[in-house]
Design a protein around this motif. Structure first.
Motif, PDB file in Angstrom:
ATOM      1  N   TRP A 127       0.022 -10.775  -1.228  1.00 23.31           N
ATOM      2  CA  TRP A 127      -0.016  -9.404  -0.697  1.00 23.31           C
ATOM      3  C   TRP A 127       0.053  -8.465  -1.888  1.00 23.31           C
ATOM      4  CZ3 TRP A 127      -0.948 -11.885   3.446  1.00 23.31           C
ATOM      5  CH2 TRP A 127      -0.079 -12.821   4.000  1.00 23.31           C
ATOM      6  N   ARG A 168      -6.149  -2.818   8.909  1.00 20.48           N
ATOM      7  CA  ARG A 168      -7.090  -1.764   9.262  1.00 20.48           C
ATOM      8  C   ARG A 168      -6.829  -1.318  10.685  1.00 20.48           C
ATOM      9  NH1 ARG A 168     -11.893  -3.794   9.908  1.00 20.48           N
ATOM     10  NH2 ARG A 168     -12.942  -1.792   9.950  1.00 20.48           N
ATOM     11  N   ASN A 170       0.838  -1.209   0.000  1.00 15.68           N
ATOM     12  CA  ASN A 170       0.000   0.000   0.000  1.00 15.68           C
ATOM     13  C   ASN A 170       0.873   1.259   0.000  1.00 15.68           C
ATOM     14  OD1 ASN A 170      -2.405  -1.496   0.112  1.00 15.68           O
ATOM     15  ND2 ASN A 170      -3.350   0.012   1.467  1.00 15.68           N
TER      16      ASN A 170
HETATM   17  C1  BTN Z   1      -7.119  -5.906   7.619  1.00 20.82           C
HETATM   18  O1  BTN Z   1      -6.776  -5.365   8.671  1.00 20.82           O
HETATM   19  O2  BTN Z   1      -7.932  -6.830   7.630  1.00 20.82           O
HETATM   20  C2  BTN Z   1      -6.578  -5.439   6.295  1.00 20.82           C
HETATM   21  C3  BTN Z   1      -5.294  -6.139   5.927  1.00 20.82           C
HETATM   22  C4  BTN Z   1      -4.721  -5.674   4.605  1.00 20.82           C
HETATM   23  C5  BTN Z   1      -3.349  -6.244   4.331  1.00 20.82           C
HETATM   24  C6  BTN Z   1      -2.885  -5.940   2.958  1.00 20.82           C
HETATM   25  S1  BTN Z   1      -1.478  -6.888   2.474  1.00 20.82           S
HETATM   26  C7  BTN Z   1      -1.273  -5.911   1.065  1.00 20.82           C
HETATM   27  C8  BTN Z   1      -1.529  -4.471   1.473  1.00 20.82           C
HETATM   28  N1  BTN Z   1      -0.329  -3.877   2.022  1.00 20.82           N
HETATM   29  C9  BTN Z   1      -0.460  -3.599   3.320  1.00 20.82           C
HETATM   30  O3  BTN Z   1       0.415  -3.095   4.024  1.00 20.82           O
HETATM   31  N2  BTN Z   1      -1.689  -3.934   3.743  1.00 20.82           N
HETATM   32  C10 BTN Z   1      -2.481  -4.492   2.680  1.00 20.82           C
END
Ligand code: BTN
Length: 322
Positions: A132, A119, A91
């Motif tokens: 990912w 989140r 992200n």
């Molecule tokens: C959650 O908390 O459920 C959301 C998780 C999201 C993880 C993904 S992995 C790819 C992208 N890069 C990150 O740092 N987070 C999201």
């Protein structure tokens, strides 16, 4: 990347190839061949070098763009790919690239994240073997509509897991994907926007694919699962990713054309939160009750001892299984 892909192709088609042969076939120097071979080794390819030349023993299960390109059949999402063996967070990279002007649909893949984010500012454990990735989206909409991007993405993952593997995957409001009540995937949507215009959104997906549950910290072993655990085997991550992206593009198109309503019924049908006793944790506040509805804006309606409460964000826990 061009040379890397070509070298892989040459090695796949021949048992052993000398550096000289490879250099003349590719029109590059032997030093460049050698450098590229080392890059491939760094990416996990098992290439043996001897006096006679190079030989590839087995192809690592990597999400290399050359392989994905042959599988992805979308028009926007995943047409351009940025691949990283390691990164802090896909992200973070996606946001940086979006600010630099990379186009809508750009897909960022990391084999392993050192600072994966979940989140509500949680850490997301992202070892090798998981899926990912992040997608840059630039829909013309207001920031208040952005949660819809999370709904359509988690819905796309659920539908793909059900269709591809026959797994009874379901949604937990807002964006978690569960199998047998345990979390297998999460979605993190981040936006850059002004009050009434969204500049871009980054949709990050973390899917626990080819990972053993033992590789997660003890505290999550009871609440999380992986595809490898559920299926008793490893999956082809590249094919899975290509399927998710196709489903995501279909849902994204209807969402941007016709709004959340167009995917809403499917989301509701596959959401296991409705009719469950839930606990929703927000910053400094906890709401307990029965989840009775998800409204047209995607908010969760919970019937508490004090009446109906409309919840737009938070961490939702299912307190009952049925
Ligand atoms: C959650 O908390 O459920 C959301 C998780 C999201 C993880 C993904 S992995 C790819 C992208 N890069 C990150 O740092 N987070 C999201």
């Amino acid at each position: 990347m061009e040379s890397l892909s070509k070298i892989i192709e040459i090695l796949r088609n021949q048992k052993e190839v000398s550096g000289e042969e490879m250099a003349s076939e590719l029109g590059i120097s032997r030093t460049s061949v050698w450098k590229n071979i080392n890059r491939l080794k760094g990416k996990g390819f098992n290439i043996i070098s001897s006096r006679r030349g190079y030989r590839m023993i087995e192809e690592a299960d990597l999400l290399l763009p050359y392989r994905l390109r042959g599988l992805i059949n979308t028009k926007i999402i995943g047409r351009h790919i940025e691949y990283f063996a390691h990164c802090d967070s896909s992200n973070n990279i996606a946001k940086k690239l979006a600010r630099e002007g990379l186009k809508e649909g750009t897909l960022i893949i990391c084999e392993e994240q050192e600072a994966g984010r979940g989140r509500l500012e949680r850490k997301w454990i992202s070892p090798r073997g998981g899926l990912w990735f992040s997608v840059i989206l630039k829909p013309s909409m207001t920031p208040v509509e952005a949660p819809g991007l999370g709904f359509l993405t988690s819905l796309s993952v659920v539908k793909t897991l059900r269709r591809r593997y026959g797994l009874e995957a379901s949604l937990k409001w807002p964006n978690d994907v569960l199998i047998n009540g345990k979390k297998v995937c999460g979605v993190l949507v981040e936006v850059e926007a002004e009050m009434d215009i969204l500049h871009f959104a980054v949709v990050g997906v973390g899917l626990d694919a080819n990972i053993s549950i033992k590789d997660f910290p003890e505290e999550v072993q009871d609440i999380a699962t992986t595809l490898k655990e559920e299926l008793g085997r490893e999956v082809d991550r590249a094919k899975l990713l290509a399927d998710i992206l196709s489903e995501m593009e279909r849902n994204y198109n209807s969402f941007t054309l016709y709004g959340l309503e167009s995917i809403f019924q499917e989301y509701i049908d596959l959401c296991s939160t409705i009719q469950k006793e839930v606990r929703v944790v927000q910053h400094g506040r906890e709401i307990k009750g029965k989840a009775v509805e998800i409204d047209k804006e995607g908010a969760l309606i919970v019937l508490t001892s004090e009446g109906r409460v409309r919840i737009t964000y938070g961490d939702c826990f299912h307190l009952t299984n049925t």
